[in-house]
Design an enzyme around this catalytic site. Structure first.
Site, mmCIF file in Angstrom:
data_model
loop_
_atom_site.group_PDB
_atom_site.id
_atom_site.type_symbol
_atom_site.label_atom_id
_atom_site.label_comp_id
_atom_site.label_asym_id
_atom_site.label_seq_id
_atom_site.Cartn_x
_atom_site.Cartn_y
_atom_site.Cartn_z
ATOM 1 N N PRO A 1 -1.473 -1.084 4.240
ATOM 2 C CG PRO A 1 -0.089 -1.158 5.740
ATOM 3 C CD PRO A 1 -0.762 -0.750 4.931
ATOM 4 C CG LEU A 2 -1.368 -4.547 -0.141
ATOM 5 C CD1 LEU A 2 -2.140 -4.904 -0.874
ATOM 6 C CD2 LEU A 2 -1.065 -6.119 0.343
ATOM 7 C CB THR A 3 5.805 -4.464 0.418
ATOM 8 O OG1 THR A 3 5.706 -3.903 2.104
ATOM 9 C CG2 THR A 3 6.531 -4.996 -0.319
ATOM 10 C CD GLN B 1 3.546 0.110 7.304
ATOM 11 O OE1 GLN B 1 4.250 -0.839 6.505
ATOM 12 N NE2 GLN B 1 2.996 -0.902 7.897
ATOM 13 C CE1 TYR C 1 9.606 -6.516 7.947
ATOM 14 C CE2 TYR C 1 7.599 -6.042 8.045
ATOM 15 C CZ TYR C 1 8.676 -6.239 7.400
ATOM 16 O OH TYR C 1 8.182 -7.131 6.188
ATOM 17 N NE ARG D 1 -1.018 -2.257 9.425
ATOM 18 C CZ ARG D 1 -1.202 -3.315 8.478
ATOM 19 N NH1 ARG D 1 -0.770 -4.308 7.636
ATOM 20 N NH2 ARG D 1 -3.318 -3.531 8.243
ATOM 21 C CB SER E 1 -9.910 -14.186 9.229
ATOM 22 O OG SER E 1 -10.409 -14.084 9.698
ATOM 23 N N GLY F 1 -6.181 -4.919 2.066
ATOM 24 C CA GLY F 1 -5.154 -4.797 1.505
ATOM 25 C C GLY F 1 -5.431 -5.338 0.294
HETATM 26 C C1 FMN Z 1 1.941 -9.056 -0.555
HETATM 27 C C2 FMN Z 1 1.715 -7.879 0.601
HETATM 28 C C3 FMN Z 1 2.388 -7.258 0.938
HETATM 29 C C4 FMN Z 1 2.209 -6.051 2.285
HETATM 30 N N1 FMN Z 1 3.111 -5.694 3.113
HETATM 31 C C5 FMN Z 1 2.762 -5.241 4.232
HETATM 32 C C6 FMN Z 1 3.109 -3.986 4.431
HETATM 33 O O1 FMN Z 1 4.454 -3.390 3.459
HETATM 34 N N2 FMN Z 1 3.224 -3.096 5.152
HETATM 35 C C7 FMN Z 1 2.339 -3.944 6.458
HETATM 36 O O2 FMN Z 1 2.000 -3.185 7.261
HETATM 37 N N3 FMN Z 1 2.109 -5.126 6.387
HETATM 38 C C8 FMN Z 1 1.858 -5.388 4.471
HETATM 39 N N4 FMN Z 1 1.149 -6.614 4.402
HETATM 40 C C9 FMN Z 1 0.250 -7.405 5.495
HETATM 41 C C10 FMN Z 1 -1.286 -6.474 4.530
HETATM 42 O O3 FMN Z 1 -1.518 -5.052 4.831
HETATM 43 C C11 FMN Z 1 -2.403 -7.151 5.399
HETATM 44 O O4 FMN Z 1 -2.255 -6.992 7.127
HETATM 45 C C12 FMN Z 1 -2.652 -8.477 4.984
HETATM 46 O O5 FMN Z 1 -2.034 -8.486 3.640
HETATM 47 C C13 FMN Z 1 -4.310 -8.474 5.518
HETATM 48 O O6 FMN Z 1 -5.959 -8.117 4.913
HETATM 49 P P1 FMN Z 1 -5.994 -8.442 4.097
HETATM 50 O O7 FMN Z 1 -6.509 -9.784 3.842
HETATM 51 O O8 FMN Z 1 -6.904 -7.352 3.706
HETATM 52 O O9 FMN Z 1 -5.220 -8.432 2.704
HETATM 53 C C14 FMN Z 1 1.662 -7.363 3.355
HETATM 54 C C15 FMN Z 1 0.725 -8.430 2.768
HETATM 55 C C16 FMN Z 1 0.453 -8.508 1.541
HETATM 56 C C17 FMN Z 1 -0.300 -9.400 1.293
#
Ligand code: FMN
Length: 363
Positions: A20-22, A95, A175, A222, A291, A324
Site C-alpha cells: 500500500p502506498l498513499t 487497505q 495508525y 498488516r 530495511s 512498494g
Molecule cells: C509514499 C509512501 C506512502 C505509503 N503509504 C502507505 C499506506 O498507505 N499504508 C501502508 O501500510 N504503508 C504505506 N507505506 C509503506 C509502504 O507500503 C512500504 O512498506 C515501504 O515503502 C517499504 O517498502 P518499499 O521499500 O518496497 O517501498 C508508504 C510508503 C511510502 C514511501
C-alpha cells in the site's frame, strides 16, 4: 515467484504484491478519480494490489487528498478502480486505515481519537495547505468501541460492494489499531489496555467482525512488529513478542487470507512467530522489507528490488513479497522483470502531490 498463489478466496497470478502506498490523488471529498483507476490498472500485472490506506470513518481520515470508503460517491469511485484493474487481469484489495491520533480536527472536522491521551510530535497539512501540529487525542470511550468496529465492517462491506476482491486491516505503521497495540500509546485500564492480550483486543475484534461480515478468505491484515513510526513506539522485544503472540492466538484461527508483515529482518523472533502461526492455519504470509525505511529520500529506495525479493522468497520470508515504491514507479512491473527491462527509479518529490506527474506518467 512467477507461479500462482492461492490467498484465501483469491488466486494471485504471481507472488509479487504491490504494498500500500498513499499517493493523495483523490479529490478533497475522498472520491477516487479516473487518474487513480489508470494508476492501479497500469500496475495490475502484480499478483495482488493492496490499495493506499483508505479511511473507514470520517474521524479516521488522515490526508485531505486521501481516499475514503464511507459513502456512496466514494464507493462508486472505487468501483471504477476495481473495474479498471479487473479489466487488466489484476486482483485488488483495499487497505482500511484509521488514522487515530495521526490526524487533526482541521482535516476531519471531528475530534481526534486514540487509545489514550498521548501527545505525538510532528505536523501535518490541513485543507488550506497550512501545517498544523498534532493535537492531544481524546481516549476512545469503551462504550464507543463497538461503533468503531461497526465502521470498519461497514467500510469493508462497501469495498466488497464496490467490486474489490478483499480488504486489508491496517494494524501497522502507527495508525489507530497500532496505537492500541503499543504500551507507549495505550495507557488504558479497561479491557482494551494493560496486558498484551488486552492491547491486542481491538485489532482482534475489528478483524474478526470484518471476517464474519465478508468472509475471512477475503481479509488480510498488516502488521509491523517493533517498527517505530508515526508516533507509535515498540521497543521492548519481550513485550512485542507477547503482544503479537496474543494477537495471533486470537486471529490465526480465523483462517484469514493473508498476514502482511513489514519488518527489516525476516528472521526476527516475532516475525517468525507470526509467520509460523499464520501458515499453520493456511494463511498466506507476505513479507515487505523495511530495511530502507518509509522515507522520501531517493537513497532510501532499494532499486535492486528483484534480487532482494528473490532472496527473501528463497529463504522463506513469505509466500509472496510485497514491494512498494518500485512498483509505484513502474507500470507493468512484472513484465519488466521477466523481460529484463530497466526499472524507473521513484521520484520522491511527487509521492504526495495531487496531479498526474510522477503518478501515471512513469514509462
Ligand atoms: C509514499 C509512501 C506512502 C505509503 N503509504 C502507505 C499506506 O498507505 N499504508 C501502508 O501500510 N504503508 C504505506 N507505506 C509503506 C509502504 O507500503 C512500504 O512498506 C515501504 O515503502 C517499504 O517498502 P518499499 O521499500 O518496497 O517501498 C508508504 C510508503 C511510502 C514511501
Amino acid at each position: 515467484m512467477l507461479q500462482p498463489l492461492n490467498v484465501g478466496s483469491l488466486t494471485l497470478s504471481n507472488r509479487i504484491v504491490f504494498a500500500p502506498l498513499t499517493r493523495m490523488r483523490a479529490a478533497t471529498d475522498g472520491v477516487p478519480n479516473d487518474m487513480m483507476a489508470t494508476y492501479y490498472a497500469q500496475r495490475s500485472d502484480v499478483g495482488l494490489i493492496v490499495t493506499e490506506g483508505t479511511y473507514p470513518s470520517q474521524a479516521g481520515m488522515k490526508y485531505v487528498h486521501g481516499p475514503g470508503i464511507i459513502n456512496g460517491a466514494q464507493q462508486a469511485g472505487w468501483k471504477k478502480v476495481a473495474d479498471a484493474v479487473h479489466n487488466h487481469g489484476g486482483t485488488i484489495v483495499m487497505q482500511l486505515m484509521h488514522a487515530g491520533f495521526s490526524t487533526h480536527e482541521k482535516i476531519t472536522g471531528e475530534k481526534v481519537i486514540a487509545a489514550s491521551a498521548v501527545d505525538h510530535e510532528g505536523f501535518l497539512r490541513d485543507a488550506e495547505g497550512n501545517d498544523v501540529h498534532y493535537e492531544t487525542p481524546e481516549p476512545v470511550a469503551a462504550a464507543d468501541i463497538p461503533g468503531i468496529v461497526d465502521e470498519f465492517v461497514a467500510a469493508a462491506t462497501r469495498a466488497l460492494d464496490a467490486g474489490l476482491d478483499g480488504v486489508e486491516v491496517h494494524s501497522a505503521n502507527g495508525y489507530l489499531l497500532h496505537q492500541f497495540l503499543s504500551p507507549h500509546t495505550n495507557l488504558r485500564e479497561d479491557n482494551y489496555g494493560g496486558s498484551p492480550a488486552a492491547r491486542a483486543r481491538l485489532t482482534a475484534e475489528v478483524t474478526r467482525a470484518i471476517a464474519d461480515a465478508v468472509g475471512a478468505d477475503k481479509v488480510g491484515i498488516r502488521l509491523s512488529p517493533g517498527i517505530t513510526m508515526s508516533g507509535v513506539t515498540e521497543d521492548d522485544p519481550e513485550d512485542i513478542y507477547a503482544t503479537y503472540q496474543a494477537l495471533m492466538k486470537t486471529i490465526a484461527p480465523l483462517k484469514l487470507a493473508y498476514v502482511s508483515i513489514l519488518h527489516r529482518d525476516p528472521n526476527d523472533k516475532t516475525v517468525a512467530m507470526i509467520r509460523d502461526s499464520a501458515q499453520a492455519h493456511g494463511t498466506a504470509v507476505f513479507f515487505n522489507d523495511f530495511s530502507f525505511g518509509p522515507t522520501a529520500r531517493p537513497e532510501g529506495v532499494a532499486t535492486n528490488v528483484a534480487a532482494r525479493a528473490e532472496e527473501h522468497y528463497a529463504h522463506g520470508a513469505g509466500d509472496a513479497i510485497a514491494i512498494g515504491r518500485m512498483v509505484g514507479a513502474n507500470p507493468s512491473f512484472v513484465h519488466k522483470l521477466t523481460q529484463g527491462l530497466a526499472l524507473n527509479v521513484p521520484d520522491p518529490t511527487t509521492f504526495y502531490t495531487h496531479d498526474a506527474a510522477g503518478y501515471i506518467d512513469y514509462p
